[in-house]
Design a protein around this motif. Structure first.
Motif, PDB file in Angstrom:
ATOM      1  N   ASP A   1       0.846  -1.186   0.000  1.00 18.92           N
ATOM      2  CA  ASP A   1       0.000   0.000   0.000  1.00 18.92           C
ATOM      3  C   ASP A   1       0.892   1.250   0.000  1.00 18.92           C
ATOM      4  OD1 ASP A   1      -2.506  -1.218  -0.002  1.00 18.92           O
ATOM      5  OD2 ASP A   1      -2.433  -1.537   2.172  1.00 18.92           O
ATOM      6  N   GLU A   2       0.458   2.278  -0.673  1.00 17.66           N
ATOM      7  CA  GLU A   2       1.221   3.511  -0.712  1.00 17.66           C
ATOM      8  C   GLU A   2       1.372   4.049   0.706  1.00 17.66           C
ATOM      9  OE1 GLU A   2       3.457   6.368  -2.652  1.00 17.66           O
ATOM     10  OE2 GLU A   2       2.464   4.625  -3.535  1.00 17.66           O
ATOM     11  N   PRO A   3       2.630   4.136   1.232  1.00 15.76           N
ATOM     12  CA  PRO A   3       2.812   4.613   2.607  1.00 15.76           C
ATOM     13  C   PRO A   3       2.400   6.089   2.738  1.00 15.76           C
ATOM     14  CG  PRO A   3       4.777   3.495   1.792  1.00 15.76           C
ATOM     15  CD  PRO A   3       3.898   3.738   0.610  1.00 15.76           C
ATOM     16  N   VAL A   4       1.971   6.438   3.930  1.00 18.38           N
ATOM     17  CA  VAL A   4       1.632   7.822   4.254  1.00 18.38           C
ATOM     18  C   VAL A   4       2.614   8.300   5.314  1.00 18.38           C
ATOM     19  CG1 VAL A   4      -0.116   9.386   5.159  1.00 18.38           C
ATOM     20  CG2 VAL A   4      -0.797   7.449   3.729  1.00 18.38           C
ATOM     21  N   MET A   5       3.344   9.363   5.008  1.00 17.10           N
ATOM     22  CA  MET A   5       4.340   9.877   5.952  1.00 17.10           C
ATOM     23  C   MET A   5       3.882  11.227   6.487  1.00 17.10           C
ATOM     24  SD  MET A   5       7.948   8.685   4.232  1.00 17.10           S
ATOM     25  CE  MET A   5       7.430   8.872   2.545  1.00 17.10           C
ATOM     26  N   HIS A   6       3.955  11.385   7.822  1.00 16.65           N
ATOM     27  CA  HIS A   6       3.477  12.604   8.469  1.00 16.65           C
ATOM     28  C   HIS A   6       4.602  13.606   8.749  1.00 16.65           C
ATOM     29  CE1 HIS A   6      -0.208  10.480   8.676  1.00 16.65           C
ATOM     30  NE2 HIS A   6       0.100   9.722   9.729  1.00 16.65           N
ATOM     31  N   ASP A   7       5.662  13.160   9.415  1.00 14.54           N
ATOM     32  CA  ASP A   7       6.740  14.080   9.779  1.00 14.54           C
ATOM     33  C   ASP A   7       8.000  13.297  10.127  1.00 14.54           C
ATOM     34  OD1 ASP A   7       6.237  12.992  12.280  1.00 14.54           O
ATOM     35  OD2 ASP A   7       5.220  14.758  13.060  1.00 14.54           O
ATOM     36  N   ILE A   8       9.084  14.036  10.405  1.00 13.43           N
ATOM     37  CA  ILE A   8      10.345  13.429  10.810  1.00 13.43           C
ATOM     38  C   ILE A   8      10.802  14.081  12.120  1.00 13.43           C
ATOM     39  CG2 ILE A   8      10.986  12.985   8.408  1.00 13.43           C
ATOM     40  CD1 ILE A   8      12.994  15.284   8.624  1.00 13.43           C
ATOM     41  N   TYR A   9      11.555  13.331  12.911  1.00 12.34           N
ATOM     42  CA  TYR A   9      12.129  13.884  14.139  1.00 12.34           C
ATOM     43  C   TYR A   9      13.372  13.084  14.529  1.00 12.34           C
ATOM     44  CZ  TYR A   9      10.228   9.964  16.859  1.00 12.34           C
ATOM     45  OH  TYR A   9       9.963   8.714  17.365  1.00 12.34           O
ATOM     46  N   PRO A  10      14.409  13.721  14.996  1.00 10.10           N
ATOM     47  CA  PRO A  10      14.585  15.180  14.917  1.00 10.10           C
ATOM     48  C   PRO A  10      14.793  15.611  13.469  1.00 10.10           C
ATOM     49  CG  PRO A  10      16.636  14.163  15.565  1.00 10.10           C
ATOM     50  CD  PRO A  10      15.633  13.055  15.509  1.00 10.10           C
ATOM     51  N   ASP A  11      14.691  16.903  13.216  1.00 13.16           N
ATOM     52  CA  ASP A  11      14.910  17.393  11.853  1.00 13.16           C
ATOM     53  C   ASP A  11      16.244  18.122  11.734  1.00 13.16           C
ATOM     54  OD1 ASP A  11      14.405  19.701  13.241  1.00 13.16           O
ATOM     55  OD2 ASP A  11      12.768  20.394  11.952  1.00 13.16           O
ATOM     56  N   MET A  12      17.198  17.722  12.609  1.00  9.06           N
ATOM     57  CA  MET A  12      18.512  18.366  12.620  1.00  9.06           C
ATOM     58  C   MET A  12      19.526  17.403  13.223  1.00  9.06           C
ATOM     59  SD  MET A  12      19.526  21.819  14.682  1.00  9.06           S
ATOM     60  CE  MET A  12      20.994  22.766  14.332  1.00  9.06           C
ATOM     61  N   GLY A  13      20.766  17.404  12.671  1.00 10.23           N
ATOM     62  CA  GLY A  13      21.806  16.530  13.186  1.00 10.23           C
ATOM     63  C   GLY A  13      23.189  17.024  12.813  1.00 10.23           C
TER      64      GLY A  13
ATOM     65  N   LYS B   1       0.926   2.678   7.215  1.00  8.13           N
ATOM     66  CA  LYS B   1       1.023   1.699   6.125  1.00  8.13           C
ATOM     67  C   LYS B   1       2.470   1.362   5.759  1.00  8.13           C
ATOM     68  CE  LYS B   1      -3.358   3.135   4.000  1.00  8.13           C
ATOM     69  NZ  LYS B   1      -4.028   3.563   2.740  1.00  8.13           N
ATOM     70  N   PHE B   2       3.363   1.436   6.746  1.00  6.59           N
ATOM     71  CA  PHE B   2       4.737   1.024   6.489  1.00  6.59           C
ATOM     72  C   PHE B   2       4.802  -0.501   6.474  1.00  6.59           C
ATOM     73  CE2 PHE B   2       6.322   5.124   8.734  1.00  6.59           C
ATOM     74  CZ  PHE B   2       5.970   5.870   7.620  1.00  6.59           C
ATOM     75  N   THR B   3       5.563  -1.069   5.548  1.00  5.04           N
ATOM     76  CA  THR B   3       5.691  -2.523   5.431  1.00  5.04           C
ATOM     77  C   THR B   3       7.156  -2.922   5.458  1.00  5.04           C
ATOM     78  OG1 THR B   3       5.754  -2.454   3.012  1.00  5.04           O
ATOM     79  CG2 THR B   3       3.587  -2.640   4.047  1.00  5.04           C
ATOM     80  N   ASN B   4       7.383  -4.221   5.630  1.00  6.41           N
ATOM     81  CA  ASN B   4       8.739  -4.753   5.696  1.00  6.41           C
ATOM     82  C   ASN B   4       8.908  -5.919   4.737  1.00  6.41           C
ATOM     83  OD1 ASN B   4      11.359  -4.799   6.705  1.00  6.41           O
ATOM     84  ND2 ASN B   4      10.862  -6.365   8.245  1.00  6.41           N
ATOM     85  N   ILE B   5       8.222  -5.851   3.592  1.00  5.90           N
ATOM     86  CA  ILE B   5       8.244  -6.983   2.670  1.00  5.90           C
ATOM     87  C   ILE B   5       9.114  -6.731   1.448  1.00  5.90           C
ATOM     88  CG2 ILE B   5       5.923  -7.703   3.367  1.00  5.90           C
ATOM     89  CD1 ILE B   5       4.931  -6.475   0.702  1.00  5.90           C
ATOM     90  N   THR B   6       9.594  -5.497   1.270  1.00 11.57           N
ATOM     91  CA  THR B   6      10.391  -5.199   0.087  1.00 11.57           C
ATOM     92  C   THR B   6      11.857  -5.550   0.331  1.00 11.57           C
ATOM     93  OG1 THR B   6      10.687  -2.922   0.834  1.00 11.57           O
ATOM     94  CG2 THR B   6       8.842  -3.363  -0.644  1.00 11.57           C
TER      95      THR B   6
END
Length: 393
Positions: A42-54, A68-73
């Motif tokens: 299924d097409e994953p849906v991404m909301h945000d990232i954290y942290p956004d600095m490194g 909808k993250f998967t681990n089959i690929t």
């Protein structure tokens, strides 16, 4: 002859790997590569990232939240791409890591020449990247200044110098196991408060010094921060000297020291800084090679000393210094056996009790010294000596 393209048909078989084969005649299906598989997700849906600095050194864990993250690929094709926005270098890719259906993780790559903002994108198949345009920024810490300071907390702020700092990432400072909010934050500087030592203003000792630029990862400074008792200056000698050269100014007082690794003695005449040299607990020598000349109505400049080249002592009535400088002489030649008077044009010529102004003609090996007469703040005069002393014989 070496490549063909197939369009994947729609299916409801999500979450499993299906065998893949090819036929060139529509009847006979290739069975030699039985390991070839194709997975639908299924097409994953991404909301945000954290942290956004490194840190530009890389290795920081970046978490991406979504659904909808998967681990089959194929893990080789599950990757994160970091595209620089300012640096003229190719994007960097790293392998992504599946955590669960709502979280994945990308380790930040290193090898950046300077701090920069990048666009972070994810692909599950090595080809199709998401178009969320998540921004991630890198920071770089160059140094902390100073690395030591007076235990009474009057030494000013500790400057964390670098690149890419942001005020919205919750930067904080840690000194002596206590966390403090920064005084201010700019893209190149985090100002941490130099608080008084918990053990008192006469404390001498080393404590931990750290900073976090993104509110998560702490960067520690080897050697920490050294506290010391602030010295005091009672007097300086001389109180006047040339504005150019390597004239030595002696500071006399108490609590001078240089017996710790982070010592960085310095001195300052007005706003001109110089190098200080430890002599004893009661004396420090200072050399300032270039000083501005003062107009006659200007006050002498305060002379101060510091054990860290940053937190300077307060001036006293006996610690003011006035430089003098020579701009021209007239005449600049005369007869060998004459008694010409040379007028010196300059600034800073003042009469000091117990000090006799003099003029020297010649070199250190062949010279003559005569007394000079101060005519004004800008002029003095001296007679040309009859002979020069030759010290080469």
């Amino acid at each position: 002859t070496v490549r063909l393209v197939c369009r994947s048909p729609p299916t409801s078989s999500v979450g499993e790997a299906l065998p893949f084969s090819v036929s060139l005649n529509g009847v006979d299906w290739d069975s030699g590569n039985t390991d070839l598989q194709f997975s639908y997700y299924d097409e994953p849906v991404m909301h945000d990232i954290y942290p956004d600095m490194g840190n530009v050194l890389g290795g920081d864990e970046i978490f991406i939240r979504g659904d909808k993250f998967t681990n089959i690929t194929d893990p080789e094709h599950f990757r994160c791409r970091f595209t620089p926005q300012n640096l003229q270098i190719p994007p960097k890719t790293v392998r992504a890591h599946y955590i669960n259906s709502t979280h994945i993780m990308c380790p930040s790559p290193g090898g950046w020449t300077e701090a920069d903002r990048v666009v972070l994108a994810v692909t599950w198949n090595g080809v199709d990247y998401d178009e969320n345009n998540f921004e991630y920024s890198f920071y770089s810490i160059h140094r902390a200044l100073p690395r030591s300071g007076p235990a009474d907390g009057t030494g000013g702020d500790i400057l964390i110098l670098g690149e890419g700092f942001r005020a919205d990432t919750n930067p904080r400072c840690l000194l002596n196991r206590t966390i403090y909010e920064p005084v201010s934050v700019t893209p190149t500087e985090i100002r941490c408060p130099m608080v008084a030592a918990q053990e008192g203003e006469d404390y001498f000792g080393n404590v931990e010094l750290s900073v976090t630029a993104n509110g998560i990862k702490w960067d520690n400074f080897d050697g920490g921060f050294q506290y010391y008792e602030q010295p005091t200056v009672d007097d300086i000698d001389p109180k006047m000297g040339p504005n150019e050269g390597i004239g030595i100014i002696n500071f006399y007082g108490s609590n001078f020291r240089a017996d710790y690794p982070l010592a960085e003695l310095g001195c300052k005449i007005g706003e001109s800084t110089g190098r200080a040299y430890y002599v004893s607990t009661r004396q420090v020598k200072c050399v300032v090679e270039d000083l501005p000349l003062l107009a006659e109505e200007q006050d002498a400049m305060p002379a101060r000393v510091s054990l860290n080249s940053y937190s300077y002592t307060e001036p006293t009535d006996d610690s003011y210094y006035r430089p003098y400088g020579i701009q021209a002489i007239s005449p600049n030649s005369g007869p060998v056996h004459g008694l010409s008077t040379v007028v010196v044009q300059g600034q800073g010529f003042v009469t000091v009790e117990g000090v006799t102004p003099r003029c020297r003609f010649g070199t250190s090996a062949n010279f003559g010294i005569v007394e000079a007469q101060i005519m004004s703040y800008n002029r003095l005069a001296c007679r040309v000596p009859e002979t020069l002393v030759d010290t080469t014989h």
